[in-house]
Design an enzyme around this catalytic site. Structure first.
Site, PDB file in Angstrom:
ATOM      1  N   ARG A  37      10.730  -0.818   8.141  1.00 20.43           N
ATOM      2  CA  ARG A  37      11.489   0.323   7.611  1.00 20.43           C
ATOM      3  C   ARG A  37      12.115   1.159   8.725  1.00 20.43           C
ATOM      4  O   ARG A  37      13.113   1.843   8.490  1.00 20.43           O
ATOM      5  CB  ARG A  37      10.588   1.198   6.727  1.00 20.43           C
ATOM      6  CG  ARG A  37      10.427   0.636   5.326  1.00 20.43           C
ATOM      7  CD  ARG A  37       9.529   1.507   4.481  1.00 20.43           C
ATOM      8  NE  ARG A  37       9.649   1.177   3.075  1.00 20.43           N
ATOM      9  CZ  ARG A  37       8.852   1.665   2.134  1.00 20.43           C
ATOM     10  NH1 ARG A  37       7.875   2.494   2.441  1.00 20.43           N
ATOM     11  NH2 ARG A  37       9.050   1.330   0.880  1.00 20.43           N
ATOM     12  N   GLY A 349       6.908  -1.005   1.091  1.00 20.49           N
ATOM     13  CA  GLY A 349       6.296  -0.847   2.412  1.00 20.49           C
ATOM     14  C   GLY A 349       5.182  -1.855   2.654  1.00 20.49           C
ATOM     15  O   GLY A 349       5.190  -2.598   3.647  1.00 20.49           O
TER      16      GLY A 349
HETATM   17  N1  LIG Z   1      -6.877  -5.129  -6.857  1.00 21.76           N
HETATM   18  C1  LIG Z   1      -6.515  -4.123  -6.070  1.00 21.76           C
HETATM   19  N2  LIG Z   1      -7.309  -3.024  -5.978  1.00 21.76           N
HETATM   20  C2  LIG Z   1      -6.947  -1.998  -5.165  1.00 21.76           C
HETATM   21  N3  LIG Z   1      -5.831  -1.970  -4.406  1.00 21.76           N
HETATM   22  C3  LIG Z   1      -5.029  -3.035  -4.459  1.00 21.76           C
HETATM   23  C4  LIG Z   1      -5.330  -4.160  -5.289  1.00 21.76           C
HETATM   24  N4  LIG Z   1      -4.343  -5.077  -5.117  1.00 21.76           N
HETATM   25  C5  LIG Z   1      -3.463  -4.551  -4.244  1.00 21.76           C
HETATM   26  N5  LIG Z   1      -3.860  -3.338  -3.826  1.00 21.76           N
HETATM   27  C6  LIG Z   1      -3.238  -2.446  -2.817  1.00 21.76           C
HETATM   28  O1  LIG Z   1      -1.921  -2.098  -3.181  1.00 21.76           O
HETATM   29  C7  LIG Z   1      -1.318  -1.523  -2.029  1.00 21.76           C
HETATM   30  C8  LIG Z   1       0.184  -1.643  -2.093  1.00 21.76           C
HETATM   31  O2  LIG Z   1       0.673  -1.075  -3.304  1.00 21.76           O
HETATM   32  P1  LIG Z   1       2.094  -0.342  -3.429  1.00 21.76           P
HETATM   33  O3  LIG Z   1       2.351  -0.201  -4.881  1.00 21.76           O
HETATM   34  O4  LIG Z   1       2.088   0.879  -2.580  1.00 21.76           O
HETATM   35  O5  LIG Z   1       3.111  -1.442  -2.814  1.00 21.76           O
HETATM   36  P2  LIG Z   1       4.352  -1.284  -1.845  1.00 21.76           P
HETATM   37  O6  LIG Z   1       4.834  -2.651  -1.524  1.00 21.76           O
HETATM   38  O7  LIG Z   1       3.977  -0.433  -0.643  1.00 21.76           O
HETATM   39  O8  LIG Z   1       5.416  -0.542  -2.732  1.00 21.76           O
HETATM   40  P3  LIG Z   1       6.076   0.928  -2.508  1.00 21.76           P
HETATM   41  O9  LIG Z   1       7.032   0.742  -1.370  1.00 21.76           O
HETATM   42  O10 LIG Z   1       6.716   1.253  -3.808  1.00 21.76           O
HETATM   43  O11 LIG Z   1       4.963   1.849  -2.130  1.00 21.76           O
HETATM   44  C9  LIG Z   1      -1.926  -2.272  -0.840  1.00 21.76           C
HETATM   45  O12 LIG Z   1      -2.423  -1.336   0.089  1.00 21.76           O
HETATM   46  C10 LIG Z   1      -3.044  -3.124  -1.458  1.00 21.76           C
HETATM   47  O13 LIG Z   1      -4.250  -3.104  -0.725  1.00 21.76           O
HETATM   48  O1  LIG Z   2       6.745   3.639  -0.140  1.00 24.12           O
HETATM   49  C1  LIG Z   2       7.662   3.920  -0.935  1.00 24.12           C
HETATM   50  O2  LIG Z   2       7.921   3.209  -1.940  1.00 24.12           O
HETATM   51  C2  LIG Z   2       8.558   5.096  -0.661  1.00 24.12           C
HETATM   52  O3  LIG Z   2       8.387   5.588   0.643  1.00 24.12           O
HETATM   53  C3  LIG Z   2       8.344   6.184  -1.702  1.00 24.12           C
HETATM   54  O4  LIG Z   2       7.039   6.697  -1.633  1.00 24.12           O
HETATM   55  P1  LIG Z   2       6.413   7.465  -2.909  1.00 24.12           P
HETATM   56  O5  LIG Z   2       6.126   6.380  -3.938  1.00 24.12           O
HETATM   57  O6  LIG Z   2       5.159   8.100  -2.380  1.00 24.12           O
HETATM   58  O7  LIG Z   2       7.435   8.428  -3.401  1.00 24.12           O
END
Ligand SMILES: Nc1ncnc2c1ncn2[C@@H]1O[C@H](COP(=O)(O)OP(=O)(O)OP(=O)(O)O)[C@@H](O)[C@H]1O
Ligand SMILES: O=C(O)[C@H](O)COP(=O)(O)O
Length: 392
Positions: A37, A349
Protein backbone atom coordinates in the site's frame (compact mmCIF):
# COMPACT_ATOMS: atom_id res chain seq x y z
CA UNK A 1 -12.35 8.67 -15.10
CA UNK A 2 -14.29 11.87 -15.46
CA UNK A 3 -12.60 13.30 -12.38
CA UNK A 4 -9.79 15.81 -12.07
CA UNK A 5 -6.37 14.30 -11.50
CA UNK A 6 -3.04 15.72 -10.41
CA UNK A 7 -2.18 16.13 -14.11
CA UNK A 8 -4.95 18.75 -14.35
CA UNK A 9 -3.59 21.14 -11.72
CA UNK A 10 -0.47 23.20 -11.20
CA UNK A 11 1.45 21.92 -8.17
CA UNK A 12 4.70 23.83 -8.72
CA UNK A 13 5.80 25.33 -5.40
CA UNK A 14 2.45 24.38 -3.80
CA UNK A 15 1.75 22.61 -0.53
CA UNK A 16 -0.19 19.47 -1.42
CA UNK A 17 -2.22 17.51 1.17
CA UNK A 18 -2.49 13.86 0.13
CA UNK A 19 -4.82 11.32 1.77
CA UNK A 20 -3.22 7.91 1.35
CA UNK A 21 -4.13 4.45 2.63
CA UNK A 22 -0.98 3.39 4.48
CA UNK A 23 -2.98 1.02 6.71
CA UNK A 24 -0.39 -1.74 6.33
CA UNK A 25 -0.17 -4.97 8.31
CA UNK A 26 2.43 -4.92 11.11
CA UNK A 27 3.64 -7.63 13.50
CA UNK A 28 3.61 -7.33 17.31
CA UNK A 29 6.89 -5.35 17.20
CA UNK A 30 5.46 -2.87 14.69
CA UNK A 31 7.51 -4.23 11.80
CA UNK A 32 5.67 -3.69 8.52
CA UNK A 33 4.95 -7.15 7.08
CA UNK A 34 3.74 -5.94 3.69
CA UNK A 35 4.37 -2.50 2.19
CA UNK A 36 2.38 -2.80 -1.05
CA UNK A 37 0.00 0.00 0.00
CA UNK A 38 2.96 2.34 0.50
CA UNK A 39 4.72 1.34 -2.76
CA UNK A 40 1.48 1.76 -4.69
CA UNK A 41 1.49 5.53 -4.02
CA UNK A 42 5.05 6.09 -5.27
CA UNK A 43 4.02 7.11 -8.83
CA UNK A 44 1.89 9.93 -7.34
CA UNK A 45 4.54 10.99 -4.84
CA UNK A 46 7.38 10.94 -7.37
CA UNK A 47 5.31 12.91 -9.88
CA UNK A 48 4.59 15.58 -7.26
CA UNK A 49 8.24 15.73 -6.20
CA UNK A 50 9.38 16.02 -9.82
CA UNK A 51 6.91 18.89 -10.19
CA UNK A 52 8.33 20.76 -7.19
CA UNK A 53 5.47 20.26 -4.71
CA UNK A 54 5.75 20.09 -0.91
CA UNK A 55 3.97 16.88 0.15
CA UNK A 56 1.87 16.58 3.31
CA UNK A 57 0.71 12.98 3.75
CA UNK A 58 -2.16 11.90 5.99
CA UNK A 59 -3.30 8.35 6.72
CA UNK A 60 -4.83 6.07 9.34
CA UNK A 61 -3.46 2.92 10.92
CA UNK A 62 -5.99 0.47 12.40
CA UNK A 63 -8.96 1.62 14.44
CA UNK A 64 -7.67 3.51 17.54
CA UNK A 65 -11.11 5.10 18.06
CA UNK A 66 -9.89 8.55 19.07
CA UNK A 67 -7.13 7.32 21.41
CA UNK A 68 -3.37 7.83 20.93
CA UNK A 69 -2.65 4.08 20.81
CA UNK A 70 1.18 3.89 20.47
CA UNK A 71 1.07 0.57 18.57
CA UNK A 72 -0.96 2.33 15.87
CA UNK A 73 1.51 5.17 15.29
CA UNK A 74 2.63 6.00 11.74
CA UNK A 75 6.31 6.07 12.83
CA UNK A 76 7.27 2.73 11.20
CA UNK A 77 5.74 4.05 7.97
CA UNK A 78 7.87 7.21 8.11
CA UNK A 79 10.99 5.03 8.10
CA UNK A 80 9.78 2.71 5.31
CA UNK A 81 8.59 5.54 3.09
CA UNK A 82 11.90 7.31 3.54
CA UNK A 83 13.71 4.15 2.32
CA UNK A 84 11.38 3.82 -0.65
CA UNK A 85 11.66 7.47 -1.72
CA UNK A 86 15.38 7.65 -0.97
CA UNK A 87 14.92 10.87 0.98
CA UNK A 88 14.06 12.10 4.45
CA UNK A 89 10.38 11.97 5.44
CA UNK A 90 9.52 14.43 8.19
CA UNK A 91 7.06 13.49 10.93
CA UNK A 92 4.47 15.56 12.81
CA UNK A 93 3.23 14.07 16.06
CA UNK A 94 -0.34 15.13 15.33
CA UNK A 95 -2.39 15.62 12.18
CA UNK A 96 -4.01 18.88 13.36
CA UNK A 97 -3.15 21.65 15.85
CA UNK A 98 0.17 23.36 16.32
CA UNK A 99 2.43 20.37 15.59
CA UNK A 100 0.80 19.87 12.20
CA UNK A 101 0.47 23.51 11.19
CA UNK A 102 4.07 24.35 12.12
CA UNK A 103 5.47 21.30 10.28
CA UNK A 104 3.34 22.12 7.24
CA UNK A 105 4.29 25.81 7.27
CA UNK A 106 8.02 24.95 7.46
CA UNK A 107 7.80 22.40 4.63
CA UNK A 108 9.60 23.39 1.41
CA UNK A 109 9.01 22.23 -2.18
CA UNK A 110 10.60 18.82 -2.70
CA UNK A 111 10.12 17.86 0.96
CA UNK A 112 7.79 15.21 2.39
CA UNK A 113 5.93 15.20 5.71
CA UNK A 114 3.80 12.41 7.21
CA UNK A 115 1.22 13.42 9.80
CA UNK A 116 0.40 11.16 12.76
CA UNK A 117 -2.60 8.79 12.59
CA UNK A 118 -5.79 10.66 11.59
CA UNK A 119 -7.88 8.26 13.69
CA UNK A 120 -6.20 9.42 16.92
CA UNK A 121 -9.09 11.90 16.57
CA UNK A 122 -12.69 10.66 16.49
CA UNK A 123 -13.51 13.69 14.37
CA UNK A 124 -11.88 11.94 11.39
CA UNK A 125 -14.31 9.00 11.27
CA UNK A 126 -17.24 11.27 12.27
CA UNK A 127 -16.46 13.45 9.25
CA UNK A 128 -16.44 16.49 11.52
CA UNK A 129 -16.50 19.72 9.42
CA UNK A 130 -14.21 21.69 11.75
CA UNK A 131 -11.62 18.89 11.68
CA UNK A 132 -11.86 18.68 7.88
CA UNK A 133 -11.34 22.46 7.72
CA UNK A 134 -8.19 22.18 9.86
CA UNK A 135 -6.77 19.49 7.57
CA UNK A 136 -7.58 21.60 4.51
CA UNK A 137 -5.90 24.64 6.04
CA UNK A 138 -2.52 22.86 5.97
CA UNK A 139 -2.24 22.97 2.18
CA UNK A 140 -3.01 24.81 -1.07
CA UNK A 141 -4.52 21.78 -2.83
CA UNK A 142 -5.65 18.30 -1.80
CA UNK A 143 -5.15 14.94 -3.49
CA UNK A 144 -7.02 11.74 -2.72
CA UNK A 145 -5.00 8.61 -3.46
CA UNK A 146 -6.55 6.43 -0.74
CA UNK A 147 -8.62 3.99 -2.77
CA UNK A 148 -8.75 1.61 0.23
CA UNK A 149 -10.81 4.10 2.23
CA UNK A 150 -12.99 5.45 -0.56
CA UNK A 151 -16.01 3.56 0.84
CA UNK A 152 -15.75 5.67 4.02
CA UNK A 153 -17.15 9.20 4.36
CA UNK A 154 -14.42 10.54 6.61
CA UNK A 155 -13.09 14.07 7.15
CA UNK A 156 -9.81 13.55 5.26
CA UNK A 157 -11.33 12.09 2.09
CA UNK A 158 -14.91 13.43 2.01
CA UNK A 159 -15.48 16.41 4.35
CA UNK A 160 -12.26 18.11 3.25
CA UNK A 161 -13.74 18.78 -0.21
CA UNK A 162 -15.95 21.48 1.35
CA UNK A 163 -12.84 23.55 2.04
CA UNK A 164 -10.33 22.80 -0.72
CA UNK A 165 -10.53 21.30 -4.19
CA UNK A 166 -9.69 17.59 -4.15
CA UNK A 167 -8.16 15.87 -7.20
CA UNK A 168 -7.37 12.19 -7.70
CA UNK A 169 -3.89 10.64 -7.55
CA UNK A 170 -2.56 8.02 -9.98
CA UNK A 171 -3.35 5.07 -7.69
CA UNK A 172 -7.02 5.88 -7.22
CA UNK A 173 -7.28 6.56 -10.96
CA UNK A 174 -5.72 3.19 -11.84
CA UNK A 175 -7.89 1.25 -9.37
CA UNK A 176 -11.11 2.82 -10.61
CA UNK A 177 -10.21 2.22 -14.24
CA UNK A 178 -9.18 -1.40 -13.81
CA UNK A 179 -11.86 -2.56 -11.38
CA UNK A 180 -14.58 -0.57 -13.15
CA UNK A 181 -13.75 -2.19 -16.50
CA UNK A 182 -13.39 -5.74 -15.15
CA UNK A 183 -16.47 -5.74 -12.98
CA UNK A 184 -19.08 -3.59 -14.71
CA UNK A 185 -19.94 -6.51 -17.00
CA UNK A 186 -17.83 -9.41 -15.70
CA UNK A 187 -17.00 -12.40 -17.85
CA UNK A 188 -18.72 -15.51 -16.44
CA UNK A 189 -18.55 -17.66 -14.46
CA UNK A 190 -17.93 -14.90 -11.91
CA UNK A 191 -16.92 -16.09 -8.43
CA UNK A 192 -16.50 -13.86 -5.37
CA UNK A 193 -14.45 -14.98 -2.37
CA UNK A 194 -14.96 -13.28 0.95
CA UNK A 195 -13.19 -13.99 4.23
CA UNK A 196 -11.25 -12.08 6.86
CA UNK A 197 -12.27 -10.67 10.19
CA UNK A 198 -14.35 -7.53 9.48
CA UNK A 199 -17.57 -9.54 9.57
CA UNK A 200 -20.19 -6.91 10.44
CA UNK A 201 -18.51 -4.47 8.01
CA UNK A 202 -18.64 -6.78 5.02
CA UNK A 203 -21.50 -9.23 5.51
CA UNK A 204 -23.93 -6.73 3.96
CA UNK A 205 -21.94 -6.78 0.73
CA UNK A 206 -22.79 -10.46 0.23
CA UNK A 207 -26.42 -9.59 -0.49
CA UNK A 208 -25.34 -7.57 -3.54
CA UNK A 209 -22.77 -10.15 -4.55
CA UNK A 210 -25.60 -12.66 -4.79
CA UNK A 211 -27.13 -10.43 -7.48
CA UNK A 212 -23.92 -10.39 -9.52
CA UNK A 213 -21.87 -13.53 -8.91
CA UNK A 214 -22.46 -17.11 -10.08
CA UNK A 215 -20.88 -18.48 -6.91
CA UNK A 216 -19.67 -17.07 -3.59
CA UNK A 217 -16.98 -18.67 -1.43
CA UNK A 218 -17.27 -17.68 2.23
CA UNK A 219 -14.31 -18.39 4.50
CA UNK A 220 -12.19 -16.93 7.32
CA UNK A 221 -13.92 -15.34 10.27
CA UNK A 222 -16.88 -14.56 7.99
CA UNK A 223 -17.68 -18.27 7.53
CA UNK A 224 -18.34 -18.88 11.24
CA UNK A 225 -21.52 -16.80 11.36
CA UNK A 226 -22.84 -18.73 8.34
CA UNK A 227 -21.93 -22.11 9.85
CA UNK A 228 -23.79 -21.04 13.01
CA UNK A 229 -26.74 -19.97 10.83
CA UNK A 230 -26.82 -23.54 9.50
CA UNK A 231 -27.18 -24.70 13.11
CA UNK A 232 -23.61 -25.96 13.47
CA UNK A 233 -21.60 -25.61 16.69
CA UNK A 234 -18.66 -23.24 16.24
CA UNK A 235 -17.15 -23.39 19.77
CA UNK A 236 -15.38 -20.17 20.75
CA UNK A 237 -14.74 -19.00 17.16
CA UNK A 238 -14.94 -15.36 16.05
CA UNK A 239 -18.65 -14.83 15.51
CA UNK A 240 -21.21 -12.01 15.26
CA UNK A 241 -24.38 -13.17 16.95
CA UNK A 242 -26.46 -10.16 15.87
CA UNK A 243 -25.69 -11.01 12.22
CA UNK A 244 -27.17 -14.54 12.50
CA UNK A 245 -30.58 -13.57 11.06
CA UNK A 246 -28.87 -11.81 8.15
CA UNK A 247 -26.66 -14.84 7.48
CA UNK A 248 -29.78 -17.05 7.39
CA UNK A 249 -31.48 -14.62 5.04
CA UNK A 250 -28.45 -14.57 2.74
CA UNK A 251 -28.31 -18.38 2.57
CA UNK A 252 -32.02 -18.44 1.67
CA UNK A 253 -31.53 -15.71 -0.95
CA UNK A 254 -28.63 -17.62 -2.54
CA UNK A 255 -30.77 -20.72 -2.83
CA UNK A 256 -33.64 -18.79 -4.33
CA UNK A 257 -31.33 -17.14 -6.90
CA UNK A 258 -29.49 -20.35 -7.70
CA UNK A 259 -26.15 -18.88 -6.61
CA UNK A 260 -23.83 -21.55 -5.28
CA UNK A 261 -22.45 -20.74 -1.80
CA UNK A 262 -19.31 -22.60 -0.79
CA UNK A 263 -18.72 -22.77 2.94
CA UNK A 264 -15.79 -24.73 4.43
CA UNK A 265 -16.10 -28.52 4.20
CA UNK A 266 -13.61 -29.02 7.02
CA UNK A 267 -12.11 -26.66 9.55
CA UNK A 268 -8.87 -26.45 11.51
CA UNK A 269 -9.70 -25.89 15.17
CA UNK A 270 -7.34 -24.67 17.88
CA UNK A 271 -7.46 -24.63 21.69
CA UNK A 272 -6.27 -20.99 21.79
CA UNK A 273 -5.56 -18.04 19.47
CA UNK A 274 -1.81 -18.55 19.16
CA UNK A 275 0.82 -19.74 16.69
CA UNK A 276 1.68 -22.70 18.94
CA UNK A 277 -1.91 -23.71 19.77
CA UNK A 278 -2.87 -27.39 19.74
CA UNK A 279 -4.85 -27.91 16.57
CA UNK A 280 -6.62 -30.54 14.49
CA UNK A 281 -8.71 -30.76 11.33
CA UNK A 282 -12.33 -31.75 11.86
CA UNK A 283 -15.56 -31.85 9.89
CA UNK A 284 -17.74 -28.71 10.22
CA UNK A 285 -20.15 -30.83 12.27
CA UNK A 286 -17.56 -31.74 14.90
CA UNK A 287 -16.13 -28.49 16.29
CA UNK A 288 -15.33 -29.07 20.00
CA UNK A 289 -17.27 -26.71 22.29
CA UNK A 290 -14.31 -24.76 23.70
CA UNK A 291 -12.09 -24.75 20.58
CA UNK A 292 -12.02 -22.11 17.86
CA UNK A 293 -11.96 -22.32 14.08
CA UNK A 294 -8.78 -20.70 12.74
CA UNK A 295 -8.60 -22.13 9.23
CA UNK A 296 -10.85 -23.61 6.53
CA UNK A 297 -10.63 -26.36 3.96
CA UNK A 298 -12.89 -26.24 0.92
CA UNK A 299 -14.26 -29.03 -1.23
CA UNK A 300 -12.80 -30.18 -4.54
CA UNK A 301 -15.95 -28.80 -6.16
CA UNK A 302 -15.11 -25.34 -4.81
CA UNK A 303 -11.49 -25.54 -6.04
CA UNK A 304 -12.78 -26.51 -9.48
CA UNK A 305 -15.32 -23.70 -9.55
CA UNK A 306 -12.45 -21.28 -8.95
CA UNK A 307 -10.18 -22.86 -11.54
CA UNK A 308 -12.98 -22.62 -14.14
CA UNK A 309 -14.00 -19.05 -13.27
CA UNK A 310 -13.50 -16.28 -15.83
CA UNK A 311 -13.67 -13.50 -13.23
CA UNK A 312 -12.69 -13.77 -9.55
CA UNK A 313 -12.77 -11.12 -6.84
CA UNK A 314 -11.21 -12.06 -3.50
CA UNK A 315 -11.09 -10.13 -0.25
CA UNK A 316 -10.21 -11.54 3.16
CA UNK A 317 -7.94 -14.46 4.10
CA UNK A 318 -9.49 -17.90 4.66
CA UNK A 319 -7.83 -18.32 8.04
CA UNK A 320 -5.38 -16.77 10.49
CA UNK A 321 -2.62 -16.96 7.86
CA UNK A 322 -0.23 -14.98 10.07
CA UNK A 323 0.29 -18.26 12.01
CA UNK A 324 1.81 -20.90 9.69
CA UNK A 325 -0.35 -23.71 11.08
CA UNK A 326 -3.47 -21.85 9.93
CA UNK A 327 -2.28 -20.58 6.53
CA UNK A 328 -3.12 -23.68 4.45
CA UNK A 329 -6.73 -22.75 3.63
CA UNK A 330 -5.60 -19.40 2.24
CA UNK A 331 -2.76 -21.11 0.30
CA UNK A 332 -5.16 -23.64 -1.27
CA UNK A 333 -7.54 -20.92 -2.40
CA UNK A 334 -4.61 -18.83 -3.69
CA UNK A 335 -3.46 -21.80 -5.82
CA UNK A 336 -6.95 -22.30 -7.26
CA UNK A 337 -7.25 -18.58 -8.07
CA UNK A 338 -3.77 -18.57 -9.60
CA UNK A 339 -4.72 -21.51 -11.80
CA UNK A 340 -7.87 -19.88 -13.21
CA UNK A 341 -7.37 -18.49 -16.69
CA UNK A 342 -9.66 -15.45 -16.41
CA UNK A 343 -9.33 -12.13 -14.62
CA UNK A 344 -8.49 -12.25 -10.91
CA UNK A 345 -8.63 -9.31 -8.54
CA UNK A 346 -7.34 -9.74 -4.99
CA UNK A 347 -7.59 -6.81 -2.58
CA UNK A 348 -7.21 -5.75 1.04
CA UNK A 349 -4.33 -4.99 3.41
CA UNK A 350 -4.08 -8.48 4.93
CA UNK A 351 -5.21 -10.25 1.77
CA UNK A 352 -2.26 -8.81 -0.14
CA UNK A 353 0.08 -9.92 2.65
CA UNK A 354 -1.47 -13.41 2.66
CA UNK A 355 -1.12 -13.70 -1.10
CA UNK A 356 2.51 -12.56 -0.97
CA UNK A 357 3.21 -15.31 1.58
CA UNK A 358 2.03 -17.90 -0.97
CA UNK A 359 4.46 -16.57 -3.62
CA UNK A 360 1.63 -16.42 -6.16
CA UNK A 361 1.17 -12.65 -6.43
CA UNK A 362 2.44 -12.53 -10.01
CA UNK A 363 -0.27 -14.98 -11.10
CA UNK A 364 -3.01 -12.49 -10.18
CA UNK A 365 -4.30 -10.05 -12.81
CA UNK A 366 -4.78 -7.10 -10.45
CA UNK A 367 -3.74 -6.71 -6.83
CA UNK A 368 -5.92 -3.96 -5.43
CA UNK A 369 -5.08 -1.82 -2.43
CA UNK A 370 -8.80 -1.85 -1.54
CA UNK A 371 -10.41 -4.62 0.51
CA UNK A 372 -13.81 -3.44 1.75
CA UNK A 373 -13.49 -0.62 -0.80
CA UNK A 374 -13.16 -3.03 -3.74
CA UNK A 375 -16.20 -4.98 -2.55
CA UNK A 376 -18.30 -1.84 -2.22
CA UNK A 377 -17.09 -0.55 -5.59
CA UNK A 378 -18.23 -3.85 -7.06
CA UNK A 379 -21.66 -3.31 -5.53
CA UNK A 380 -21.94 -0.21 -7.68
CA UNK A 381 -22.78 2.03 -4.72
CA UNK A 382 -21.61 5.66 -4.74
CA UNK A 383 -18.28 5.86 -2.96
CA UNK A 384 -17.92 8.99 -0.77
CA UNK A 385 -14.16 9.23 -1.31
CA UNK A 386 -14.56 9.18 -5.08
CA UNK A 387 -17.61 11.48 -5.10
CA UNK A 388 -15.53 14.11 -3.28
CA UNK A 389 -12.99 14.34 -6.10
CA UNK A 390 -13.73 17.34 -8.33
CA UNK A 391 -15.29 16.61 -11.72
CA UNK A 392 -13.35 17.51 -14.85
N1 LIG B 1 -11.24 -17.84 11.49
C1 LIG B 1 -10.71 -16.66 11.79
N2 LIG B 1 -10.77 -16.20 13.07
C2 LIG B 1 -10.22 -15.00 13.38
N3 LIG B 1 -9.59 -14.18 12.51
C3 LIG B 1 -9.50 -14.60 11.24
C4 LIG B 1 -10.05 -15.85 10.82
N4 LIG B 1 -9.79 -15.99 9.50
C5 LIG B 1 -9.13 -14.89 9.10
N5 LIG B 1 -8.94 -14.05 10.13
C6 LIG B 1 -8.20 -12.76 10.16
O1 LIG B 1 -8.75 -11.83 9.26
C7 LIG B 1 -7.80 -10.78 9.13
C8 LIG B 1 -7.98 -10.05 7.82
O2 LIG B 1 -9.32 -9.59 7.70
P1 LIG B 1 -9.73 -8.24 6.93
O3 LIG B 1 -11.20 -8.30 6.75
O4 LIG B 1 -9.15 -7.08 7.66
O5 LIG B 1 -9.00 -8.41 5.50
P2 LIG B 1 -8.21 -7.38 4.60
O6 LIG B 1 -7.66 -8.13 3.45
O7 LIG B 1 -7.17 -6.64 5.44
O8 LIG B 1 -9.32 -6.39 4.11
P3 LIG B 1 -9.47 -4.79 4.41
O9 LIG B 1 -8.41 -4.15 3.56
O10 LIG B 1 -10.86 -4.46 4.01
O11 LIG B 1 -9.18 -4.59 5.86
C9 LIG B 1 -6.43 -11.45 9.26
O12 LIG B 1 -5.67 -10.77 10.23
C10 LIG B 1 -6.75 -12.89 9.67
O13 LIG B 1 -5.93 -13.39 10.71
O1 LIG C 1 -7.78 -1.73 5.48
C1 LIG C 1 -8.70 -1.17 4.85
O2 LIG C 1 -9.56 -1.81 4.20
C2 LIG C 1 -8.76 0.34 4.79
O3 LIG C 1 -7.57 0.92 5.26
C3 LIG C 1 -9.98 0.85 5.54
O4 LIG C 1 -9.89 0.55 6.91
P1 LIG C 1 -11.23 0.53 7.81
O5 LIG C 1 -11.98 -0.73 7.39
O6 LIG C 1 -10.73 0.45 9.22
O7 LIG C 1 -12.01 1.76 7.49
Amino acid sequence: MNKKSIRDIDVNGKKVFIRVDFNVPMDENQNITNDKRIRATLPTLNYLLENNAAIILACHVGRPKGQRVPELSVKPIVARLSELLGKEVKYAEDCVGEAASKAAADLKPGEVLLLENLRYHNEETKNDPEFAKQLASLADVAVDDAFGVSHRAHASNAGIAQYVEVVGGFLIEKEIQFIGKALSNPERPFVAIIGGAKVSDKIGVISNLLEKADAVVIGGGMANTFLAAQGKGIGSSLFEEEKLPLAKELLAKAEEKGVKVFLPAEVVVADKFAADANHKTVSVDEVPADWMILDNKFSKECQEALENAKTIVWNGPMGVFEFDAFAHGTEDIAHAVAESTGISIVGGGDSIAALKKTGLSDKITHISTGGGATLEFLEGKPMPGIAAIADK
